[in-house]
Write an enzyme that holds these catalytic residues in place. Structure first.
Site, PDB file in Angstrom:
ATOM      1  N   LYS A 210      32.617 -12.742  12.346  1.00  0.00           N
ATOM      2  CA  LYS A 210      32.792 -11.479  13.078  1.00  0.00           C
ATOM      3  C   LYS A 210      32.752 -11.707  14.594  1.00  0.00           C
ATOM      4  O   LYS A 210      33.588 -11.205  15.334  1.00  0.00           O
ATOM      5  CB  LYS A 210      31.697 -10.506  12.634  1.00  0.00           C
ATOM      6  CG  LYS A 210      31.784  -9.122  13.233  1.00  0.00           C
ATOM      7  CD  LYS A 210      30.708  -8.246  12.592  1.00  0.00           C
ATOM      8  CE  LYS A 210      30.592  -6.902  13.260  1.00  0.00           C
ATOM      9  NZ  LYS A 210      29.551  -6.067  12.632  1.00  0.00           N
ATOM     10  N   GLU A 216      27.200 -22.233  12.431  1.00  0.00           N
ATOM     11  CA  GLU A 216      27.585 -22.981  11.237  1.00  0.00           C
ATOM     12  C   GLU A 216      29.089 -22.898  10.991  1.00  0.00           C
ATOM     13  O   GLU A 216      29.752 -23.903  10.693  1.00  0.00           O
ATOM     14  CB  GLU A 216      26.829 -22.451  10.007  1.00  0.00           C
ATOM     15  CG  GLU A 216      25.325 -22.612  10.072  1.00  0.00           C
ATOM     16  CD  GLU A 216      24.617 -21.401  10.685  1.00  0.00           C
ATOM     17  OE1 GLU A 216      23.404 -21.258  10.478  1.00  0.00           O
ATOM     18  OE2 GLU A 216      25.305 -20.605  11.374  1.00  0.00           O
ATOM     19  N   GLY A 271      27.842  -7.752   8.009  1.00  0.00           N
ATOM     20  CA  GLY A 271      28.328  -8.938   7.308  1.00  0.00           C
ATOM     21  C   GLY A 271      28.129  -8.872   5.812  1.00  0.00           C
ATOM     22  O   GLY A 271      29.019  -9.235   5.027  1.00  0.00           O
ATOM     23  N   ARG A 272      26.976  -8.379   5.375  1.00  0.00           N
ATOM     24  CA  ARG A 272      26.683  -8.347   3.934  1.00  0.00           C
ATOM     25  C   ARG A 272      27.438  -7.242   3.206  1.00  0.00           C
ATOM     26  O   ARG A 272      27.344  -7.135   1.983  1.00  0.00           O
ATOM     27  CB  ARG A 272      25.180  -8.219   3.718  1.00  0.00           C
ATOM     28  CG  ARG A 272      24.507  -7.060   4.440  1.00  0.00           C
ATOM     29  CD  ARG A 272      22.981  -7.233   4.459  1.00  0.00           C
ATOM     30  NE  ARG A 272      22.283  -6.202   5.205  1.00  0.00           N
ATOM     31  CZ  ARG A 272      22.091  -6.231   6.521  1.00  0.00           C
ATOM     32  NH1 ARG A 272      22.567  -7.241   7.241  1.00  0.00           N
ATOM     33  NH2 ARG A 272      21.405  -5.275   7.125  1.00  0.00           N
ATOM     34  N   GLU A 357      17.950  -8.904   3.409  1.00  0.00           N
ATOM     35  CA  GLU A 357      18.329  -8.804   4.814  1.00  0.00           C
ATOM     36  C   GLU A 357      18.338  -7.353   5.269  1.00  0.00           C
ATOM     37  O   GLU A 357      18.072  -7.053   6.432  1.00  0.00           O
ATOM     38  CB  GLU A 357      19.700  -9.446   5.046  1.00  0.00           C
ATOM     39  CG  GLU A 357      20.036  -9.670   6.510  1.00  0.00           C
ATOM     40  CD  GLU A 357      21.249 -10.561   6.704  1.00  0.00           C
ATOM     41  OE1 GLU A 357      21.081 -11.784   6.844  1.00  0.00           O
ATOM     42  OE2 GLU A 357      22.378 -10.026   6.704  1.00  0.00           O
ATOM     43  N   HIS A 388      15.149 -20.188 -20.911  1.00  0.00           N
ATOM     44  CA  HIS A 388      14.578 -21.514 -21.134  1.00  0.00           C
ATOM     45  C   HIS A 388      13.982 -22.070 -19.842  1.00  0.00           C
ATOM     46  O   HIS A 388      13.749 -23.280 -19.735  1.00  0.00           O
ATOM     47  CB  HIS A 388      15.653 -22.447 -21.686  1.00  0.00           C
ATOM     48  CG  HIS A 388      16.199 -21.996 -22.999  1.00  0.00           C
ATOM     49  ND1 HIS A 388      15.654 -22.383 -24.218  1.00  0.00           N
ATOM     50  CD2 HIS A 388      17.216 -21.154 -23.309  1.00  0.00           C
ATOM     51  CE1 HIS A 388      16.322 -21.816 -25.202  1.00  0.00           C
ATOM     52  NE2 HIS A 388      17.274 -21.054 -24.684  1.00  0.00           N
ATOM     53  N   LYS A 516      18.236 -18.277  15.445  1.00  0.00           N
ATOM     54  CA  LYS A 516      19.409 -18.694  16.212  1.00  0.00           C
ATOM     55  C   LYS A 516      19.043 -18.947  17.668  1.00  0.00           C
ATOM     56  O   LYS A 516      19.480 -19.927  18.282  1.00  0.00           O
ATOM     57  CB  LYS A 516      20.506 -17.625  16.132  1.00  0.00           C
ATOM     58  CG  LYS A 516      21.072 -17.395  14.746  1.00  0.00           C
ATOM     59  CD  LYS A 516      22.130 -16.297  14.788  1.00  0.00           C
ATOM     60  CE  LYS A 516      22.686 -15.978  13.416  1.00  0.00           C
ATOM     61  NZ  LYS A 516      23.679 -14.881  13.444  1.00  0.00           N
TER      62      LYS A 516
END
Length: 552
Positions: A210, A216, A271-272, A357, A388, A516
């Site tokens: 964005k 990253e 973003g999410r 978040e 399991h 950040k």
């Protein structure tokens, strides 16, 4: 707007729920079922192609009425309307949260700061369709004239988790023309291993950021760009192979991506919540635009259900209230997401970001410190694998862990009796959580096996399962673009309702920013370009020294 200064815990509706919880403390869910034969049908609601059985919860009609009273006292309905209207519900950043506009069919308008955002969304969808069609019909090809076979989506967080989930979930709808790869991790292994399996002549790159400043994503994109140019040796070829989804067009152009290859994402999209936008391009490229529009239609159907259904019949509202019930009144610290469908295996990962978040906050919208717990830890995995592994902790551990069981009624792959086996596993796990096994039942079971009395008394306590572990069972007819869209939108709205009750801004994430900021001071030191920082500490200093020693 922030709520009145009265704290949530002082509300009479909150206090009534505390007192009611004491009444239910000693009543097993098994007894609730035996006393109320109509319970399962009464605690069953539907919407947007999904069905919810919430009868296996520590609730009665009195509980539901008390929870609904709390929701109304917290203005859930008016806050919901403000969300859809485009009000600035992201209080700290003074923005709307209009992800619902991204899946709106376009027969309406929502104006934000004088701009019809629906018109902009529809224009972007048309641009996406042109791109997808041109790649799939091979009218758009790579620099050497070969058709594209692979797309690498470079992003992180919401630019990665949502599209990856949907891409996997809708694998039966892949047209087979494009293979999609996702790169998110700043660990160089991620991008290097991905580049090893693709051909630069036939690979399309999507840079998804964005701000076009996410470290990253930018670093991985630089590696991809350098790798690409090492093979084609023609910088102008970047225009054929690199696209961007960003709000920062100048930065994308400086990277070498032409403006015509930049798709917008707006500041009113978190973003999410962004997979419904052009961030979903990797999904559209693998399943085609018609199926992508089906995904949007399913989400829009859930939007309509959330907006129009009465609270007591409203899937996101009921699920949010049950989460608040356990989080704040039964001291549950986590919530398990258990999809019983291999295609939905990444759902827990996406919902971790969505929920944690959004609601991992310790102050209310007005900035006041909270005196109650907020978001639980979200975790889980695909069934029946988890049976399991960690289900043991759910069944016999000391912690209360509510769970959502999610399963389709029919499968895309009807092999042998597998789906009936899977469905039986899902139902039996939910029932075991609810009913448990008493000491007397354990003794009788061991006696039937022919064990001696002494051995029965030794083993029986270890076979006791307390029960009273709550769960929801969420059903869909089949995993389709429409049901996947509705499912994700359901959890988006559930998260929002929780935030309204807890008086949180569910659309900011300032906690993410601190790491950040600190990273900007640490990275130069790791690159041996800076001698130190006055804000450092001895632990960080020692670890940096170890890194530099190894590097040298």
């Amino acid at each position: 707007m922030p709520r009145s200064p009265a704290t949530l815990t002082s509300r009479p509706e909150w206090q009534a729920l505390k007192q009611h919880r004491e009444k239910l403390q000693s009543k097993p869910m098994k007894q609730l079922f035996s006393e109320d034969p109509g319970r399962a049908k009464r605690y069953f609601i539907q919407g947007a192609g999904l069905s919810l059985d919430f009868s296996k919860n520590r609730i009665t009609d009195e509980t539901l009425n008390a929870l609904l009273a709390l929701a109304r006292s917290c203005d859930v309905e008016s806050r919901r309307d403000a969300l859809f209207r485009g009000d600035k519900v992201n209080v700290t950043e003074s923005r709307p949260a209009l992800h619902t506009a991204l899946r709106h069919p376009g027969n309406d308008s929502i104006v934000v700061d004088g701009v019809d955002v629906i018109a902009e969304v529809q224009a972007t969808l048309k641009r996406m369709e042109v791109l997808v069609d041109s790649v799939l019909d091979q009218s758009r090809m790579g620099y050497s004239g070969k058709p594209f076979t692979d797309v690498i989506s470079i992003g992180i967080g919401g630019s990665y988790l949502g599209p990856k989930l949907v891409g996997e979930a809708l694998q039966p709808y892949w047209h087979g023309g494009i293979r999609c790869h996702y790169v998110a991790n700043i660990d160089g292994t991620d991008i290097c291993e991905t580049l090893r399996v693709v051909n630069p002549e036939t690979t399309l790159f999507l840079v998804q950021s964005k701000s076009f400043r996410t470290q990253e994503t930018l670093e991985n994109s630089k590696v991809a760009r350098r790798w690409f140019l090492e093979h084609c040796e023609d910088e102008s070829a970047i225009a054929c192979h690199f696209l961007a989804v960003t709000a920062n067009v100048p930065a994308a152009e400086a990277f070498g991506i032409e403006a015509d290859n930049v798709f917008p994402v707006w500041d009113w999209v978190g973003g999410r919540y962004s997979l419904w936008s052009a961030i979903g391009l990797p999904v559209a490229l693998t399943i085609g635009m018609n199926n992508f529009r089906g995904l949007l239609a399913g989400a829009h159907s859930m939007d309509n259900h959330f907006r129009d259904a009465p609270l007591e019949q409203n899937l996101p509202v009921v699920m949010a209230l049950l989460s608040v019930w356990y989080n704040n009144f039964w001291d549950a610290e986590t919530h398990a997401i258990l999809p019983y469908d291999h295609y939905l295996r990444s759902l827990p990962d996406h919902l971790q970001q969505l929920d944690m978040e959004s609601n991992g906050k310790s102050v209310n919208e007005a900035g006041g410190a909270l005196d109650y717990e907020t978001g639980p830890v979200i975790w889980g995995g695909v069934g029946s694998n988890g049976q399991h592994a960690y289900h043991q902790l759910i069944h016999q551990g000391t912690r209360l862990i509510p769970a959502d069981f999610i399963i389709p009624l029919t499968t895309h792959n009807p092999v042998a009796t597998h789906h009936a086996d899977l469905f039986a596993n899902c139902l039996s796990q939910a029932r075991a959580m609810m009913a448990g096994k008493s000491l007397e039942e354990a003794r009788a079971e061991l006696a039937d096996e022919g064990l001696a009395d002494a051995e029965i008394e030794r083993l029986a306590p270890h076979k006791v399962i307390p029960g009273n572990k709550p769960s929801n069972t969420l059903l869909m007819g089949k995993v389709t673009p429409e049901t996947v869209g509705a499912l994700i939108a359901l959890y988006e709205h559930r998260t929002f309702v929780q935030g309204v009750i807890w008086d949180l801004d569910s659309f900011d994430q300032w906690g993410v920013e601190l790491g950040k900021q600190l990273g900007k001071g640490i990275l130069p030191r790791l690159l041996d370009k800076d001698l130190g920082s006055p804000d450092s500490d001895s632990s960080t200093d020692n670890l940096i020294d170890l890194f530099l020693s190894a590097r040298r």
